[in-house]
Motif scaffolding. Structure first.
Motif, PDB file in Angstrom:
ATOM      1  N   TYR A 134      23.465 -57.059 -40.943  1.00 18.15           N
ATOM      2  CA  TYR A 134      22.568 -57.252 -42.088  1.00 18.15           C
ATOM      3  C   TYR A 134      23.391 -57.328 -43.368  1.00 18.15           C
ATOM      4  O   TYR A 134      24.418 -56.639 -43.508  1.00 18.15           O
ATOM      5  CB  TYR A 134      21.608 -56.073 -42.210  1.00 18.15           C
ATOM      6  CG  TYR A 134      20.373 -56.131 -41.333  1.00 18.15           C
ATOM      7  CD1 TYR A 134      19.253 -56.847 -41.737  1.00 18.15           C
ATOM      8  CD2 TYR A 134      20.317 -55.445 -40.117  1.00 18.15           C
ATOM      9  CE1 TYR A 134      18.109 -56.882 -40.961  1.00 18.15           C
ATOM     10  CE2 TYR A 134      19.176 -55.471 -39.333  1.00 18.15           C
ATOM     11  CZ  TYR A 134      18.064 -56.194 -39.758  1.00 18.15           C
ATOM     12  OH  TYR A 134      16.932 -56.228 -38.980  1.00 18.15           O
ATOM     13  N   THR A 497      11.432 -61.747 -37.794  1.00 14.76           N
ATOM     14  CA  THR A 497      10.745 -60.457 -37.802  1.00 14.76           C
ATOM     15  C   THR A 497      11.079 -59.765 -39.119  1.00 14.76           C
ATOM     16  O   THR A 497      12.229 -59.762 -39.564  1.00 14.76           O
ATOM     17  CB  THR A 497      11.186 -59.573 -36.621  1.00 14.76           C
ATOM     18  OG1 THR A 497      12.619 -59.514 -36.575  1.00 14.76           O
ATOM     19  CG2 THR A 497      10.674 -60.118 -35.309  1.00 14.76           C
ATOM     20  N   GLN A 499      10.220 -56.131 -41.496  1.00 12.04           N
ATOM     21  CA  GLN A 499       9.694 -54.773 -41.430  1.00 12.04           C
ATOM     22  C   GLN A 499       9.668 -54.153 -42.823  1.00 12.04           C
ATOM     23  O   GLN A 499      10.700 -54.098 -43.500  1.00 12.04           O
ATOM     24  CB  GLN A 499      10.562 -53.910 -40.504  1.00 12.04           C
ATOM     25  CG  GLN A 499      10.839 -54.486 -39.132  1.00 12.04           C
ATOM     26  CD  GLN A 499       9.644 -54.465 -38.217  1.00 12.04           C
ATOM     27  OE1 GLN A 499       8.658 -53.766 -38.479  1.00 12.04           O
ATOM     28  NE2 GLN A 499       9.705 -55.227 -37.121  1.00 12.04           N
ATOM     29  N   SER A 507      13.054 -50.985 -34.512  1.00 11.00           N
ATOM     30  CA  SER A 507      12.414 -52.263 -34.816  1.00 11.00           C
ATOM     31  C   SER A 507      13.230 -53.109 -35.781  1.00 11.00           C
ATOM     32  O   SER A 507      12.973 -54.305 -35.932  1.00 11.00           O
ATOM     33  CB  SER A 507      10.999 -52.031 -35.379  1.00 11.00           C
ATOM     34  OG  SER A 507      10.153 -51.484 -34.380  1.00 11.00           O
ATOM     35  N   HIS A 508      14.229 -52.508 -36.439  1.00  6.76           N
ATOM     36  CA  HIS A 508      15.143 -53.283 -37.271  1.00  6.76           C
ATOM     37  C   HIS A 508      16.268 -53.906 -36.450  1.00  6.76           C
ATOM     38  O   HIS A 508      17.034 -54.729 -36.974  1.00  6.76           O
ATOM     39  CB  HIS A 508      15.758 -52.391 -38.348  1.00  6.76           C
ATOM     40  CG  HIS A 508      14.748 -51.708 -39.217  1.00  6.76           C
ATOM     41  ND1 HIS A 508      14.686 -50.342 -39.354  1.00  6.76           N
ATOM     42  CD2 HIS A 508      13.722 -52.207 -39.957  1.00  6.76           C
ATOM     43  CE1 HIS A 508      13.678 -50.030 -40.161  1.00  6.76           C
ATOM     44  NE2 HIS A 508      13.083 -51.144 -40.532  1.00  6.76           N
ATOM     45  N   THR A 511      15.065 -57.903 -32.832  1.00  8.38           N
ATOM     46  CA  THR A 511      14.581 -58.827 -33.858  1.00  8.38           C
ATOM     47  C   THR A 511      14.359 -60.228 -33.317  1.00  8.38           C
ATOM     48  O   THR A 511      14.736 -60.559 -32.195  1.00  8.38           O
ATOM     49  CB  THR A 511      15.606 -58.915 -35.009  1.00  8.38           C
ATOM     50  OG1 THR A 511      16.769 -59.612 -34.526  1.00  8.38           O
ATOM     51  CG2 THR A 511      16.009 -57.539 -35.504  1.00  8.38           C
ATOM     52  N   GLN A 514      15.957 -64.394 -36.966  1.00  9.53           N
ATOM     53  CA  GLN A 514      16.277 -63.854 -38.284  1.00  9.53           C
ATOM     54  C   GLN A 514      15.478 -62.568 -38.461  1.00  9.53           C
ATOM     55  O   GLN A 514      14.449 -62.370 -37.807  1.00  9.53           O
ATOM     56  CB  GLN A 514      15.880 -64.831 -39.392  1.00  9.53           C
ATOM     57  CG  GLN A 514      16.439 -66.232 -39.268  1.00  9.53           C
ATOM     58  CD  GLN A 514      15.782 -67.137 -40.292  1.00  9.53           C
ATOM     59  OE1 GLN A 514      16.248 -67.268 -41.414  1.00  9.53           O
ATOM     60  NE2 GLN A 514      14.679 -67.779 -39.906  1.00  9.53           N
ATOM     61  N   ALA A 515      15.941 -61.721 -39.370  1.00  9.94           N
ATOM     62  CA  ALA A 515      15.211 -60.470 -39.599  1.00  9.94           C
ATOM     63  C   ALA A 515      15.370 -60.019 -41.040  1.00  9.94           C
ATOM     64  O   ALA A 515      16.401 -60.268 -41.685  1.00  9.94           O
ATOM     65  CB  ALA A 515      15.704 -59.381 -38.652  1.00  9.94           C
TER      66      ALA A 515
END
Length: 775
Positions: A134, A497, A499, A507-508, A511, A514-515
């Motif tokens: 990230y 996804t 959040q 949940s991070h 994915t 892309q997230a």
């Protein structure tokens, strides 16, 4: 001085099994709450935060939805409420440098406890396609990516918008408006996985999917049946209400597969007796029922009442039923009584694992009570036949007129702090036409009417390539849902996804291509907008709505409130370049709504029944209670205008020889998917989580020794073996043939398509498993 975050996963080799506790809270609960609070927040911040929880001018606890008393203590929180606040108000931080140091691939190997303990997210983050790290992005860039992906979908029904029960009324209302403005009703939420069965059964039978009791009713009930619920861990402040009921003479019957400390004895930390005098014994009787046997129990209780009503010479003959209530307010009695006549005591005993004498003894308690409350939670709602079970709960209450009178009624005890309020605000894939009509009038658009996806249907749509974007408003979707492997693979298929979160979770890391991580303010934090400091509102389990105002400084200057995130996204979706509204979109001043939440409440008042004079009502300390026809006037918003008796065929799980029926449950050191610590103090588990509780008789018949390591393998009609590896077997007091283990580790065992009839709730309390010894 706050403690540091753990650097390793839980070492299950350090797990120790100790003595099971026979009382709840007391000095150990106080000490553990303080230990966790100081470790996360330090001494000064702990004092600042804890003294504001559940105060009339403070913030609502982000834990459970149990209501507050009118008169508040200085310390108006429980052990697990303190843990929930400590998790949110922690001094630990997860800044962009954390993600530069740790790749997504590495973080996927961290357990839930280690991830959650790292601290608060501080900045919006983006995971590009093909990347393993990230990177920080601006809010404009993050929301622009999300808006572009949503607008690029061929069909708005390819977007899925999940909601956690932590979300405030204001954020939830704005969120559902955005979703419906986009053109879909895909609004799955955490209620789909917990009390959806309650809502389904209650709406059908009494016309409203909410509990009908108040705290005063609990205090003055003559009989309280608590079924499939562990308040000592999941709703600890409920124990104070039960203690008060006991002092007023109530009889309490605990109905549960496991004996739970909180229903045995409560050592109230607010009283001298609770701290040093041994506390208060709560349950007068404990019915150790088989998993899935509750419908049979309530049919047995109904059958007992019917026999007493009709038995010649009985002191109760002709006086057991509240005939006046039944004739004036109900329909369907004949069909229900015929069903009771058809079911046999032999089958009831087999299904429940109880003796006929035990059931009749509970029936005698019903006969002696003029005011009965039935409380329940997930133990009743997560079976294939849960809706039928809850209909039969209502049937028994209706027989004696125990709806709409003091000290009596239905009490589904909700889990998350505003899960009921979110539903009231429209977070539901099947809102009634009247809600859509009011929404359309207020915002000058035509909201979509076709039903959307609930949680299970949403996962199926993702799995089947029918969805492209997922947005989660709080929660930890990938760890809250069933069939973990299927759910993870389904999310991987999406384009994006996103959040909206306060803390790091799985949940991070599971994915789409892309997230986005969109960090948000917590309930404890000061929410300052263009119009000044804002307050939000929540609704508790008993339909009381009140204000909540965060007091602590935000964890980061780069956090947005949930309302601000939704409003800024809505502007990108619905406004034209010249500031107008795109054709077909809801007409709203999104900047104004983000700057002053009272404007959102004025819209709520115009759309949602019961919220007239919303702002003035929450100015009153303690807020207000929403209308409830069955409770307030014995009026029932069913098709007939009457409460409905229902005739339900008796169902219960039938488990093959050599197999066990598993229920998934929480440890004492967790709240939903949030793992606060490594222990389950009341059940005697320390320094680990991967245990399976099994009756010694089953261990002997299976040839498995105490402490043996096994894989849990679930069996279902699709023939797929779902496996949760490396669990330690612990001999425990659970009915023969029944077992228990903690979620989310065991969610992998719950088949996606194994759901409750009508409600669609995953059957997490009815999982057939075999134990395979680890080589």
């Amino acid at each position: 001085m706050a403690g540091k975050a753990p650097r390793e996963n839980i070492d299950e080799h350090q797990l120790v099994v100790t003595n099971v506790k026979k009382s709840a809270v007391g000095i150990p609960g106080v000490l553990h709450a303080l230990e966790v609070s100081i470790n996360q927040m330090g001494v000064v911040r702990s004092a600042q935060a804890l003294l504001q929880i559940n105060q009339k001018d403070g913030f609502d606890c982000p834990g459970c939805a149990w209501p507050e008393e009118e008169k508040r203590h200085k310390a108006e929180f429980c052990e697990n409420g303190a843990k929930a606040v400590a998790e949110e108000a922690t001094k630990r931080r997860v800044p962009p440098s954390f993600f530069a140091e740790h790749s997504v691939s590495e973080l996927r190997g961290w357990d839930d406890y280690r991830l959650g303990q790292q601290g608060r997210l501080t900045d919006p983050m983006f995971l590009a396609e093909g990347s393993d790290h990230y990177v920080p992005v601006s809010w404009d860039r993050a929301l622009g990516i999300l808006a572009d992906e949503l607008l690029a979908l061929k069909d708005p029904n390819e977007a899925i918008f999940y909601t956690s029960g932590r979300t405030s009324n204001e954020a939830a209302f704005l969120y559902q408006l955005l979703v419906r403005g986009l053109g879909t009703n895909n609004l799955p939420d955490c209620s789909n996985m917990c009390h959806e069965s309650s809502g389904s059964a209650l709406t059908e039978t009494i016309g409203i999917g909410k509990g009908s009791v108040s705290l005063d009713d609990i205090h003055h009930a003559e009989l309280i049946l608590i079924a499939g619920q562990n308040p000592g861990t999941n709703h600890p402040r409920m124990l104070s209400a039960l203690e008060r009921a006991k002092k007023n003479g109530a009889v309490i019957v605990a109905i549960n597969p496991l004996p739970e400390a909180g229903l045995m004895r409560f050592e109230n930390p607010q009283t001298v007796r609770g701290m040093v005098g041994g506390g208060t014994a709560l349950a007068d009787d404990f019915l150790q029922i088989k998993l899935g046997g509750d419908q049979a129990l309530f049919q047995g209780l109904g059958k007992f009442l019917l026999e007493e009503q009709r038995r010649p010479g009985s002191a109760h003959a002709g006086r057991v039923f509240d005939t006046a209530f039944i004739e004036s307010h109900t329909t369907g009695l004949g069909e229900y009584l015929a069903q009771l006549g058809a079911v046999t005591w032999e089958e009831i005993v087999i299904a429940t694992g109880l003796t006929e004498a035990q059931i009749r003894s509970t029936g005698e308690k019903l006969l002696a009570s003029k005011a009965t409350v039935v409380c329940w939670a997930m133990g009743l709602t997560q079976h294939k036949h849960s809706v039928s079970t809850l209909r039969d709960v209502v049937n028994v209450l209706l027989l004696q007129g125990n709806i709409g009178k003091p000290g009596a009624g239905v009490c589904p005890v909700r889990g998350h702090s505003n899960v009921q309020g979110d539903r009231t605000m429209g977070i539901f894939e099947r809102m009634p036409a009247a809600f859509h009509d009011a929404l359309d009038r207020e915002f000058s658009f035509a909201s979509p009417r076709p039903h959307g996806f609930d949680t299970v249907a949403a996962i199926s749509a993702m799995r089947d390539g029918k969805a492209g974007v997922f947005l989660g408003m709080g929660g930890n979707f990938v760890r809250a849902t069933p069939d973990s492997s299927v759910t993870e693979a389904a999310l991987n298929k999406l384009s994006l996804t996103a959040q909206i979160s306060t803390k790091l979770n799985k949940s991070h890391l599971i994915t789409g291509r892309q997230a986005l991580i969109l960090p948000t303010l917590g309930r404890t934090e000061r929410d300052t907008q263009a119009g000044g400091d804002q307050r939000v509102t929540v609704e508790d389990s008993m339909s009381a709505v009140h204000a909540s105002r965060g007091r602590l400084a935000p964890a980061s200057s780069n956090l947005l409130s949930e309302v601000a995130i939704v409003a800024r996204l809505a502007k990108l979706l619905f406004e034209t370049d010249d500031g107008g509204t795109r054709p077909g979109a809801p007409v709203a001043d999104w900047d104004a709504l983000a700057g002053d939440y009272s404007l959102i409440r004025s819209h709520i008042a115009a759309v949602v029944p019961g919220f007239a004079d919303f702002e003035a009502k929450i100015d009153q300390p303690g807020g207000f209670v929403l209308p409830h026809g069955p409770r307030d006037s014995r009026s029932f918003s069913t098709a007939s205008g009457l409460a409905h008796f229902t005739a339900n065929l008796l169902e219960y799980p039938k488990v093959p020889a050599g197999r066990l029926l598993l229920q998934t449950l929480r440890s004492h050191d967790q709240y939903n998917t949030t793992i606060y610590g490594k222990d389950d103090r009341y059940r005697g588990i320390k320094n680990g989580r991967r245990v399976v509780f099994v009756n010694q008789t089953d261990m002997d018949s299976l040839g498995i020794a105490e402490g043996a390591m096994v894989d849990l393998v679930s069996e279902w009609k699709d023939g797929v073996d779902r496996r949760a590896p490396d669990f330690r077997v612990v001999a425990y007091s659970t009915p023969v043939g029944c077992a228990a283990a903690y979620y989310p580790e065991t969610n992998v065992l719950v088949p996606l398509d194994s759901t409750a009839d009508i409600s669609g709730t995953p059957t997490s309390k009815s999982v057939v498993i075999r134990l395979e010894p680890v080589a």
